[in-house]
Design a protein around this motif. Structure first.
Motif, short mmCIF file in Angstrom:
data_model
loop_
_atom_site.label_atom_id
_atom_site.label_comp_id
_atom_site.label_asym_id
_atom_site.label_seq_id
_atom_site.Cartn_x
_atom_site.Cartn_y
_atom_site.Cartn_z
N UNK A 25 -5.13 3.47 44.03
CA UNK A 25 -4.44 4.89 44.80
C UNK A 25 -4.19 3.71 45.40
N UNK A 26 -4.39 2.57 45.75
CA UNK A 26 -3.29 1.70 47.34
C UNK A 26 -2.28 0.93 46.92
N UNK A 27 -2.76 0.01 45.59
CA UNK A 27 -1.81 -0.62 44.72
C UNK A 27 -1.85 -2.31 45.57
N UNK A 28 -3.38 -2.50 46.38
CA UNK A 28 -3.57 -3.98 46.80
C UNK A 28 -4.75 -3.58 46.63
N UNK A 29 -5.08 -4.90 46.12
CA UNK A 29 -6.40 -5.31 46.16
C UNK A 29 -7.52 -5.76 47.72
N UNK A 30 -6.50 -6.16 47.91
CA UNK A 30 -7.04 -6.42 50.11
C UNK A 30 -6.83 -4.80 50.35
N UNK A 31 -6.13 -3.99 50.21
CA UNK A 31 -6.03 -2.64 50.90
C UNK A 31 -7.24 -2.14 50.61
N UNK A 32 -7.54 -2.53 48.89
CA UNK A 32 -8.94 -1.19 48.15
C UNK A 32 -10.23 -1.95 49.24
N UNK A 33 -10.42 -3.35 49.12
CA UNK A 33 -11.28 -4.22 49.28
C UNK A 33 -11.66 -3.46 50.54
N UNK A 34 -10.49 -2.90 51.90
CA UNK A 34 -10.60 -2.75 53.01
C UNK A 34 -11.16 -1.19 52.94
N UNK A 35 -10.27 -0.41 52.26
CA UNK A 35 -10.47 0.72 51.81
C UNK A 35 -12.56 1.40 51.71
N UNK A 36 -12.91 -0.19 50.52
CA UNK A 36 -14.39 -0.18 50.34
C UNK A 36 -15.21 -0.25 51.31
N UNK A 38 -14.50 0.42 54.60
CA UNK A 38 -14.61 1.82 55.50
C UNK A 38 -15.13 3.67 54.79
N UNK A 39 -15.00 3.06 53.36
CA UNK A 39 -15.81 4.30 52.75
C UNK A 39 -17.42 4.25 52.88
N UNK A 40 -18.00 2.89 52.97
CA UNK A 40 -19.21 2.89 53.02
C UNK A 40 -20.01 3.39 53.73
N UNK A 41 -19.12 2.47 54.90
CA UNK A 41 -19.48 3.48 56.55
C UNK A 41 -19.37 4.48 57.05
N UNK A 42 -18.02 5.42 55.93
CA UNK A 42 -18.19 6.81 56.05
C UNK A 42 -19.35 7.28 55.58
N UNK A 43 -20.39 6.70 54.58
CA UNK A 43 -21.08 7.32 53.99
C UNK A 43 -22.68 7.22 54.43
N UNK A 44 -22.82 5.61 55.00
CA UNK A 44 -23.63 5.37 55.19
C UNK A 44 -24.19 5.55 56.81
N UNK A 45 -22.87 6.84 57.21
CA UNK A 45 -23.37 7.52 58.87
C UNK A 45 -23.50 8.68 58.17
N UNK A 46 -23.58 9.73 56.74
CA UNK A 46 -23.63 11.03 56.74
C UNK A 46 -24.70 11.67 56.71
N UNK A 47 -24.40 13.13 55.81
CA UNK A 47 -26.35 12.66 55.93
C UNK A 47 -26.02 13.97 54.01
#
Length: 299
Positions: A25-36, A38-47
């Motif tokens: 999606x992003x074409x950048x490894x560092x951006x991909x790791x940042x996205x992961x 952020x995704x974990x923070x969202x997932x961990x706080x979701x029901x």
């Protein structure tokens, strides 16, 4: 507590898959790791009590995060070659700078995806890219992608179809000349990567002319080099760049695209003599020109 442990376990089991989604999606490894992250923070706080398939749900979370990043990037898009206080960077400097991730790891990952594909994907709109990557590359159903884009499944199908056409273009009929020229361009890239000077020289017309815009070196003025020997010597000097180079169709003509970490920085376009050798090479690194080129994958 058990549900939270299930989420942690699933995220770790799916990490490689989720990272692959984010990278395409992003074409950048560092951006991909940042996205992961952020995704974990969202997932961990979701029901997640009503989530039946955690793996599929995590994919959609990563997709949403990447979509937001793509939309933000599009509104403040930076040129691939940044102009700092010392003037414009050459392609080698841009390659060294990269994205802040480990260059070797990113190069290997980019190779596995295809640099030309990353360049083509970068030309899609965020919605087209999400629909194409999730559906065509990871087999996510349209009805699961639709809520991310706030569209109907039918509309998402159209987005993916449009992206597919832009990635592959119209399928041309068999063209013997194009096939022979593809072989020459492939051989040019292989000789450059392998440092095979004699093989490279054999592909060039004795009177070949190479023209490079002022952003390639960079120099105050465009550069012109004439003759097979000096052109071949110049190509050998670019061996390090060849690792981040791939064959593509640029404005429907065979070309080499240089795209460290999937960001288009240089394009080499070729003209051919009657005997099939290369008699002209145009090298472009000007971001304004690159932005106007249509890049797609050859068949």
């Amino acid at each position: 507590m058990d549900r939270q442990l299930d989420l942690v376990r699933c995220f770790e089991e799916e990490r490689a898959h989720l990272r692959a989604v984010a990278y395409r999606m992003l074409g950048s490894l560092s951006e991909a790791d940042d996205a992961l992250q952020e995704a974990w923070l969202r997932a961990a706080s979701a029901d997640t009590s009503e989530v039946e398939n955690l793996a599929a749900w995590l994919t959609t979370v990563v997709g949403r995060v990447c979509l937001n990043l793509l939309r933000t990037r599009r509104t403040r898009r930076e040129d691939p070659l940044e102009h700092g206080p010392e003037g414009p960077e050459g392609p080698d400097r841009a390659l060294e700078r990269g994205s802040g991730a480990d260059p070797e790891e990113e190069a290997l990952l980019a190779d596995s995806v295809g640099l030309a594909l990353l360049v083509v994907l970068d030309a899609l709109t965020p919605a087209e890219r999400l629909a194409f990557v999730l559906h065509d590359m990871f087999a996510v159903p349209f009805d699961e992608i639709a809520p991310m884009l706030e569209k109907t499944p039918a509309a998402v199908r159209q987005l993916a179809s449009r992206a597919r056409r832009r990635v592959r273009g119209a399928a041309p009929g068999p063209d013997p000349d194009l096939t022979r020229r593809r072989q020459v361009v492939d051989a040019f890239l292989a000789a450059t990567r392998g440092g095979d000077f004699d093989a490279l020289l054999a592909l060039l017309h004795p009177d070949v002319v190479l023209r490079a815009d002022r952003m390639v070196i960079p120099t105050p003025e465009p550069v012109t080099v004439s003759g097979a020997l000096p052109v071949a010597q110049g190509a050998m000097a670019a061996m390090a760049r060849a690792r981040a180079t791939e064959v593509a169709l640029v404005n429907d003509a065979l070309a080499l695209v240089m795209a460290p970490f999937g960001r288009l920085t240089v394009v080499l376009r070729f003209a051919f003599a009657a005997d099939g050798t290369i008699d002209a090479i145009e090298v472009t690194a000007d971001p304004a020109v690159l932005a106007g080129l249509e890049v797609r994958l050859p068949d």
